[in-house]
Design a protein around this motif. Structure first.
Motif, PDB file in Angstrom:
ATOM      1  N   LEU A 202      43.017 -19.030 -39.425  1.00  0.00           N
ATOM      2  CA  LEU A 202      43.140 -19.148 -37.969  1.00  0.00           C
ATOM      3  C   LEU A 202      42.137 -20.114 -37.347  1.00  0.00           C
ATOM      4  O   LEU A 202      42.512 -20.904 -36.472  1.00  0.00           O
ATOM      5  CB  LEU A 202      43.026 -17.762 -37.325  1.00  0.00           C
ATOM      6  N   PRO A 203      40.835 -20.097 -37.739  1.00  0.00           N
ATOM      7  CA  PRO A 203      39.909 -21.058 -37.130  1.00  0.00           C
ATOM      8  C   PRO A 203      40.337 -22.514 -37.339  1.00  0.00           C
ATOM      9  O   PRO A 203      40.258 -23.326 -36.406  1.00  0.00           O
ATOM     10  CB  PRO A 203      38.574 -20.758 -37.834  1.00  0.00           C
ATOM     11  N   ARG A 204      40.818 -22.848 -38.548  1.00  0.00           N
ATOM     12  CA  ARG A 204      41.261 -24.214 -38.793  1.00  0.00           C
ATOM     13  C   ARG A 204      42.518 -24.539 -37.986  1.00  0.00           C
ATOM     14  O   ARG A 204      42.676 -25.651 -37.475  1.00  0.00           O
ATOM     15  CB  ARG A 204      41.532 -24.408 -40.291  1.00  0.00           C
ATOM     16  N   MET A 205      43.390 -23.557 -37.861  1.00  0.00           N
ATOM     17  CA  MET A 205      44.594 -23.746 -37.057  1.00  0.00           C
ATOM     18  C   MET A 205      44.240 -24.006 -35.592  1.00  0.00           C
ATOM     19  O   MET A 205      44.806 -24.898 -34.938  1.00  0.00           O
ATOM     20  CB  MET A 205      45.477 -22.500 -37.184  1.00  0.00           C
ATOM     21  N   LEU A 206      43.284 -23.240 -35.069  1.00  0.00           N
ATOM     22  CA  LEU A 206      42.870 -23.427 -33.675  1.00  0.00           C
ATOM     23  C   LEU A 206      42.108 -24.732 -33.480  1.00  0.00           C
ATOM     24  O   LEU A 206      42.194 -25.352 -32.417  1.00  0.00           O
ATOM     25  CB  LEU A 206      42.014 -22.234 -33.232  1.00  0.00           C
ATOM     26  N   GLU A 207      41.353 -25.148 -34.493  1.00  0.00           N
ATOM     27  CA  GLU A 207      40.678 -26.437 -34.398  1.00  0.00           C
ATOM     28  C   GLU A 207      41.683 -27.570 -34.294  1.00  0.00           C
ATOM     29  O   GLU A 207      41.511 -28.500 -33.500  1.00  0.00           O
ATOM     30  CB  GLU A 207      39.771 -26.637 -35.612  1.00  0.00           C
ATOM     31  N   GLU A 208      42.742 -27.504 -35.097  1.00  0.00           N
ATOM     32  CA  GLU A 208      43.786 -28.530 -35.018  1.00  0.00           C
ATOM     33  C   GLU A 208      44.470 -28.498 -33.658  1.00  0.00           C
ATOM     34  O   GLU A 208      44.778 -29.539 -33.077  1.00  0.00           O
ATOM     35  CB  GLU A 208      44.823 -28.305 -36.132  1.00  0.00           C
ATOM     36  N   THR A 209      44.701 -27.288 -33.156  1.00  0.00           N
ATOM     37  CA  THR A 209      45.312 -27.162 -31.828  1.00  0.00           C
ATOM     38  C   THR A 209      44.392 -27.731 -30.757  1.00  0.00           C
ATOM     39  O   THR A 209      44.840 -28.402 -29.820  1.00  0.00           O
ATOM     40  CB  THR A 209      45.603 -25.680 -31.519  1.00  0.00           C
ATOM     41  N   GLY A 210      43.070 -27.462 -30.887  1.00  0.00           N
ATOM     42  CA  GLY A 210      42.111 -27.979 -29.913  1.00  0.00           C
ATOM     43  C   GLY A 210      42.050 -29.486 -29.904  1.00  0.00           C
ATOM     44  O   GLY A 210      41.821 -30.116 -28.853  1.00  0.00           O
ATOM     45  N   ASP A 215      46.225 -28.055 -22.945  1.00  0.00           N
ATOM     46  CA  ASP A 215      46.007 -26.665 -22.554  1.00  0.00           C
ATOM     47  C   ASP A 215      47.204 -25.789 -22.885  1.00  0.00           C
ATOM     48  O   ASP A 215      47.054 -24.654 -23.358  1.00  0.00           O
ATOM     49  CB  ASP A 215      45.711 -26.579 -21.049  1.00  0.00           C
ATOM     50  N   GLU A 216      48.440 -26.326 -22.646  1.00  0.00           N
ATOM     51  CA  GLU A 216      49.608 -25.477 -22.879  1.00  0.00           C
ATOM     52  C   GLU A 216      49.809 -25.184 -24.362  1.00  0.00           C
ATOM     53  O   GLU A 216      50.247 -24.087 -24.729  1.00  0.00           O
ATOM     54  CB  GLU A 216      50.874 -26.116 -22.286  1.00  0.00           C
ATOM     55  N   VAL A 217      49.449 -26.150 -25.238  1.00  0.00           N
ATOM     56  CA  VAL A 217      49.569 -25.903 -26.671  1.00  0.00           C
ATOM     57  C   VAL A 217      48.595 -24.814 -27.106  1.00  0.00           C
ATOM     58  O   VAL A 217      48.940 -23.920 -27.896  1.00  0.00           O
ATOM     59  CB  VAL A 217      49.326 -27.202 -27.474  1.00  0.00           C
ATOM     60  N   PHE A 218      47.359 -24.852 -26.572  1.00  0.00           N
ATOM     61  CA  PHE A 218      46.362 -23.843 -26.928  1.00  0.00           C
ATOM     62  C   PHE A 218      46.799 -22.466 -26.436  1.00  0.00           C
ATOM     63  O   PHE A 218      46.670 -21.465 -27.159  1.00  0.00           O
ATOM     64  CB  PHE A 218      45.005 -24.211 -26.347  1.00  0.00           C
ATOM     65  N   VAL A 219      47.336 -22.410 -25.205  1.00  0.00           N
ATOM     66  CA  VAL A 219      47.789 -21.125 -24.668  1.00  0.00           C
ATOM     67  C   VAL A 219      48.948 -20.585 -25.488  1.00  0.00           C
ATOM     68  O   VAL A 219      48.987 -19.389 -25.828  1.00  0.00           O
ATOM     69  CB  VAL A 219      48.210 -21.285 -23.186  1.00  0.00           C
ATOM     70  N   MET A 220      49.908 -21.462 -25.839  1.00  0.00           N
ATOM     71  CA  MET A 220      51.042 -21.012 -26.655  1.00  0.00           C
ATOM     72  C   MET A 220      50.579 -20.525 -28.021  1.00  0.00           C
ATOM     73  O   MET A 220      51.112 -19.549 -28.566  1.00  0.00           O
ATOM     74  CB  MET A 220      52.059 -22.146 -26.799  1.00  0.00           C
ATOM     75  N   THR A 221      49.574 -21.192 -28.589  1.00  0.00           N
ATOM     76  CA  THR A 221      49.053 -20.767 -29.884  1.00  0.00           C
ATOM     77  C   THR A 221      48.418 -19.388 -29.787  1.00  0.00           C
ATOM     78  O   THR A 221      48.632 -18.515 -30.651  1.00  0.00           O
ATOM     79  CB  THR A 221      48.020 -21.777 -30.405  1.00  0.00           C
ATOM     80  N   ALA A 222      47.637 -19.146 -28.734  1.00  0.00           N
ATOM     81  CA  ALA A 222      47.001 -17.840 -28.542  1.00  0.00           C
ATOM     82  C   ALA A 222      48.051 -16.742 -28.355  1.00  0.00           C
ATOM     83  O   ALA A 222      47.948 -15.648 -28.933  1.00  0.00           O
ATOM     84  CB  ALA A 222      46.056 -17.888 -27.342  1.00  0.00           C
TER      85      ALA A 222
END
Length: 650
Positions: A202-210, A215-222
């Motif tokens: 998950l941390p690597r996935m969120l880093e790629e998303t970041g 903002d909308e991609v990060f919110v959708m990922t969460a």
């Protein structure tokens, strides 16, 4: 379609009006949602006759509630408070539950409703109590720590109850112990799987998303992570809430925690509001009219029993009498997880709607009295202890602040001003509306309150009648005018200093009662004049000496501040964002008895150590940490969180 839209508009409009009204009355917004559900449900105006569809949607509110609870669930914090968490916590939940269960069975209720009622009434309201502790700056007080410790275990117990509740519906699947063992085994397997994924994937996935900087991609990922974890547990035959909680707990250890929590809060609050509305639809006013005497008796007996039990348990753990008494008072109510258990019990047909309505009425009644108990817990504690233990009338339970400064706003300017006031040994009280910033600052031992500085009750709580100076530190002239009028009404003699961007509103603010107005643009010119005069060898006495000292240290005192709701990962230059963070050490923390050097904290600077009433600036590396020390860390977010875990024992 038209009818559905009309229903949504009516429910939303009613909820908004009710929440605003209840906030003005100082009542929890949960009660406003329940009232809306009562009005809209089949026992009210009948706007909603079939509640199944709303209840299914509202279950997602529980999912997001448990996900954010997992984000905030800190294992190092749990271990720091383990004496309370695993001492008073389990005994309080178990003994309260057993007492309620025994009484229900004696009154002739069946096994399953009695068990659900016992579980629901054994828990207190985390949302109401923690918010009140933060708003009063009392998280780090004796009763604040004991209350937080008990609530931590209650939250953990609530998760276990939500996981085990579906077992009661599987009576035909085999013996109860067999089903429970299977459920426990699935839960442990799920925990191991989510731990591995949460630790490395998950941390690597969120880093790629970041890196997408969207903002909308990060919110959708969460959103995807929370719902995916809930789906997996549901597929395994477990509670959706368990998966959401475990996923949140794993992500809570990453530096994305604050951003995820901020992004999901609107979804959580909206769906939770809908959930509490659906719970309100279970309440039958006719049932309350028929059984009102039993409801009042049950609510009063519960609050009295739970308060005395918590007081007794904390005294057995050698806590002070006033700490134990005040903790018992503020934790005596039933909580929001009671509604969750009731709603799930109804959806699984484990409890009938009429019994659910009776239980909801009892919980609501205890929550109605909670704000009054929170506001008067200090005075009630004093009176009860004076009567029982013959404490003299002049024995202080808490010190009243006098001759102090009130800071309206606690952003960068307010925090810088607080530091200089502390350096001159002047007392100050800050008022701010950012809950995260309040939690950080109050953990550092600073006196800070939650609220709108223009409201009378907030300024009264800040002690404006006895204050020497009030400073408006933010640039909002209209709000500053309202604060001025309120402050002058409460204390006509108080001196008031106001900060503004320029001199546009200077005359209006002076007319409103400001003694001094500081326009930033003009002050920049005055600072340039000060430099020129200093170069011409003109002395400016102590004020100029203070300025020179600050510059010699490269503005070290002004670097870093306690972050609020939003926290950037990098500054404007692209460097890792650096912040201040306070860590209070209990007597069980790992860092106790070790020198700062032996703690081996990497990539962080210890700005200060607060010990009793002393602040040790730039402490010696050989300083040995003691129980009760508050360590002020400064550095990048990841390094600060790692240092906190190392100090507390993670």
């Amino acid at each position: 379609m038209h009818d559905a839209l009309t229903l949504i508009v009516v429910l939303l409009g009613t909820a908004v009006a009710a929440v605003v009204l209840f906030r003005r009355l100082g009542m929890p917004p949960i009660l406003a949602y329940l009232l809306c559900g009562l009005a809209a449900g089949p026992f009210g105006f009948g706007w909603v006759s079939n509640t199944d569809g709303i209840q299914h949607l509202a279950e997602f509110g529980i999912v997001f509630l448990l996900f954010t609870l997992g984000l905030e669930f800190s294992i190092p914090r749990l271990m720091t408070l383990r004496r309370i968490v695993f001492g008073a916590g389990p005994l309080q939940v178990a003994l309260t539950g057993l007492a309620v269960f025994a009484i229900m069975r004696l009154l002739g209720f069946d096994y399953t409703p009695s068990l659900i009622t016992a579980c629901a009434l054994s828990l207190s309201s985390t949302a109401i109590v923690i918010r009140d502790l933060i708003s009063r700056g009392s998280v780090n007080t004796g009763y604040g720590r004991t209350s937080t410790g008990i609530l931590l275990f209650q939250d953990l117990a609530a998760v276990i109850m939500l996981v085990m509740l579906p077992i009661l519906t599987q009576e035909n699947s085999g013996p109860m112990w067999s089903v429970a063992s299977l459920t426990l085994g699935k839960s442990l397997l799920l925990f191991a799987g989510i731990y591995v994924i949460g630790r490395w994937v998950l941390p690597r996935m969120l880093e790629e998303t970041g890196r997408a900087r969207s903002d909308e991609v990060f919110v959708m990922t969460a959103l995807l992570l929370a719902l995916l974890a809930a789906w997996v547990t549901h597929w395994l035959g477990l509670s959706m809430a368990l998966g959401a909680f475990l996923a949140g707990m794993m992500l809570g250890e990453s530096h994305f925690r604050h951003q995820i929590e901020a992004d999901l809060r609107p979804f959580r609050d909206l769906l939770l509001g809908l959930f509490f509305i659906s719970v309100g639809m279970l309440v039958d006013p006719n049932l309350f009219a028929d059984q009102w005497h039993w409801i009042i008796l049950a609510a009063a007996a519960l609050m009295l029993f739970k308060g005395l039990l918590i007081f007794t348990l904390l005294r057995l753990l050698k806590e002070r009498s006033d700490t134990a008494m005040r903790s018992g008072l503020i934790l005596s109510q039933a909580g929001e997880f009671g509604f969750v258990l009731v709603a799930l019990g109804v959806s699984h047909q484990l409890i009938t709607p009429d019994k659910a309505g009776l239980l909801v009425s009892i919980v609501v009644l205890t929550m109605v009295f909670t704000p009054a108990l929170l506001d008067n817990s200090g005075r009630l504690t004093r009176r009860l202890l004076q009567r029982w233990q013959r404490i003299p009338e002049d024995t202080p339970i808490s010190d009243e602040t006098r001759n102090h400064v009130i800071l309206c706003g606690y952003g960068r300017v307010g925090q810088n001003l607080m530091r200089y006031l502390n350096s001159f040994h002047m007392k100050a009280v800050a008022v701010d509306r950012d809950l995260v910033r309040l939690q950080e600052a109050s953990a550092a031992g600073e006196h800070i309150l939650f609220g709108d500085s223009s409201r009378k009750e907030i300024l009264v709580n800040a002690g404006i009648q006895h204050a020497r100076l009030l400073v408006v530190t933010f640039d909002d002239p209209r709000l500053a005018e309202r604060i001025l009028h309120t402050a002058r009404e409460l204390n006509p003699n108080i001196r008031i200093l106001v900060r503004t961007r320029d001199d546009t509103y200077l005359d209006a603010l002076i007319d409103a009662g400001a003694e001094e107005v500081v326009p930033e643009v003009l002050e920049a010119s005055l600072m340039l004049v000060a430099h020129a005069l200093m170069m011409l060898d003109v002395p400016f006495d102590r004020v100029m000496a203070t300025l020179r000292k600050t510059r010699r240290e490269r503005y070290r005192m002004l670097q870093g501040y306690y972050h609020g709701d939003t926290l950037p990962t990098t500054d404007s230059a692209g460097n890792p964002y650096r912040l201040l963070h306070a860590v209070t050490l209990s007597d069980k923390a790992r860092g106790i008895g070790r020198s700062i050097a032996r703690c081996a904290l990497r990539d962080v600077e210890i700005r200060a150590v607060k010990r009793d009433d002393q602040t040790l600036e730039s402490p010696d590396p050989e300083l040995v940490l003691e129980p009760g020390d508050t360590v002020i860390l400064y550095g990048p977010l990841e390094a600060v969180e790692a240092a906190e875990n190392r100090l507390l024992g993670g």
